[in-house]
Design a protein around this motif. Structure first.
Motif, PDB file in Angstrom:
ATOM      1  N   LEU A 103       0.786  -1.221  -0.004  1.00  0.00           N
ATOM      2  CA  LEU A 103       0.042   0.040  -0.062  1.00  0.00           C
ATOM      3  C   LEU A 103       0.934   1.325  -0.061  1.00  0.00           C
ATOM      4  N   VAL A 104       2.069   1.368   0.722  1.00  0.00           N
ATOM      5  CA  VAL A 104       2.906   2.337   0.761  1.00  0.00           C
ATOM      6  C   VAL A 104       4.241   2.155   0.256  1.00  0.00           C
ATOM      7  N   SER A 105       4.603   0.859   0.055  1.00  0.00           N
ATOM      8  CA  SER A 105       6.109   0.389  -0.285  1.00  0.00           C
ATOM      9  C   SER A 105       6.167  -0.324  -1.433  1.00  0.00           C
ATOM     10  N   THR A 106       7.082  -0.476  -2.103  1.00  0.00           N
ATOM     11  CA  THR A 106       7.283  -1.381  -3.376  1.00  0.00           C
ATOM     12  C   THR A 106       8.774  -1.808  -3.280  1.00  0.00           C
ATOM     13  N   THR A 107       8.881  -3.224  -2.992  1.00  0.00           N
ATOM     14  CA  THR A 107       9.946  -4.118  -3.190  1.00  0.00           C
ATOM     15  C   THR A 107      10.369  -4.817  -4.512  1.00  0.00           C
ATOM     16  N   THR A 108      11.518  -4.651  -5.236  1.00  0.00           N
ATOM     17  CA  THR A 108      11.895  -5.298  -6.361  1.00  0.00           C
ATOM     18  C   THR A 108      13.054  -6.107  -6.215  1.00  0.00           C
ATOM     19  N   LEU A 109      12.987  -7.315  -6.833  1.00  0.00           N
ATOM     20  CA  LEU A 109      14.239  -8.125  -6.881  1.00  0.00           C
ATOM     21  C   LEU A 109      14.393  -8.521  -8.182  1.00  0.00           C
ATOM     22  N   SER A 110      15.668  -8.606  -8.504  1.00  0.00           N
ATOM     23  CA  SER A 110      15.955  -8.916  -9.787  1.00  0.00           C
ATOM     24  C   SER A 110      15.973 -10.507  -9.828  1.00  0.00           C
ATOM     25  N   TRP A 111      15.776 -11.184 -10.808  1.00  0.00           N
ATOM     26  CA  TRP A 111      15.799 -12.869 -10.754  1.00  0.00           C
ATOM     27  C   TRP A 111      17.279 -13.233 -10.226  1.00  0.00           C
ATOM     28  N   ARG A 112      18.197 -12.486 -10.670  1.00  0.00           N
ATOM     29  CA  ARG A 112      19.684 -13.178 -10.298  1.00  0.00           C
ATOM     30  C   ARG A 112      19.782 -12.935  -8.751  1.00  0.00           C
ATOM     31  N   ASP A 113      19.024 -12.031  -8.067  1.00  0.00           N
ATOM     32  CA  ASP A 113      19.170 -12.122  -6.533  1.00  0.00           C
ATOM     33  C   ASP A 113      18.131 -12.890  -5.905  1.00  0.00           C
ATOM     34  N   VAL A 114      17.424 -13.596  -6.685  1.00  0.00           N
ATOM     35  CA  VAL A 114      16.674 -14.654  -5.878  1.00  0.00           C
ATOM     36  C   VAL A 114      17.174 -16.110  -5.998  1.00  0.00           C
TER      37      VAL A 114
END
Length: 183
Positions: A103-114
């Motif tokens: 609702l107030v934040s967004t987290t993005t991970l690239s696939w190489r970091d997963v």
């Protein structure tokens, strides 16, 4: 609007493409599931409230209270922004990574970091409230850093009354992870 991924019977067409994720534009961020009825109902109620607030803004403005009308208009705009953001909350995937929109934040991970994407049985929040129940959660484990909160649960606003949809969405996110984490 033609739906190329559906056959005439309305079943998924597995022969349409050899790739497990047959999307034309893999760089575009997309939600791998439809928003659930609880989320849509909450946004609809917020928009209904905003409509009443806009009507009251008009009445206040006609009565001559410009400052009060401006405040009412601002609050209505905030309620509309809340409703639109509520509809965007969820998991979004692309060839670049996985995005968890809150609702107030967004987290993005690239696939190489997963390092792993898996479904587990654990206590989950019921509709995002403090109360927990036993359910399923889709977890994304990063290679370094602390783990993300559960990406999807079968008791959130998108899947509460749709258990089959949770399984489909979890499978699609795991498919995106498997397809894009390849070296």
């Amino acid at each position: 609007m033609p739906l190329h991924f559906l056959t005439a019977d309305g079943e998924l067409d597995a022969t349409a493409s050899d790739a497990p994720l047959p999307y034309e534009d893999r760089e575009r961020w997309r939600r791998p599931y439809r928003p659930g009825p609880w989320r849509v109902a909450g946004a609809a109620l917020a928009l209904l409230l905003a409509a009443y607030m806009l009507m009251s803004t008009l009445i206040i403005a006609m009565a001559g209270g410009a400052a009060e009308a401006a405040v009412c208009l601002l609050v209505a705009a905030l309620v509309i922004a809340y409703a639109l953001r509520l509809l965007r909350v969820g998991v979004w995937v692309s060839a670049r990574g996985i995005r968890q929109v809150g609702l107030v934040s967004t987290t993005t991970l690239s696939w190489r970091d997963v390092s792993a994407v898996r479904t587990v049985q654990q206590p989950v929040k019921w509709l995002g409230m403090p109360r927990t129940v036993q359910g399923q959660a889709l977890l994304v484990e990063p290679r370094r850093g602390e783990a993300l909160r559960p990406v999807l649960t079968d008791h959130n606003a998108d899947f509460l009354s749709r258990p089959g949809s949770f399984d489909q969405a979890a499978d699609v996110v795991e498919g995106w992870a498997a397809e894009n984490r390849r070296p």
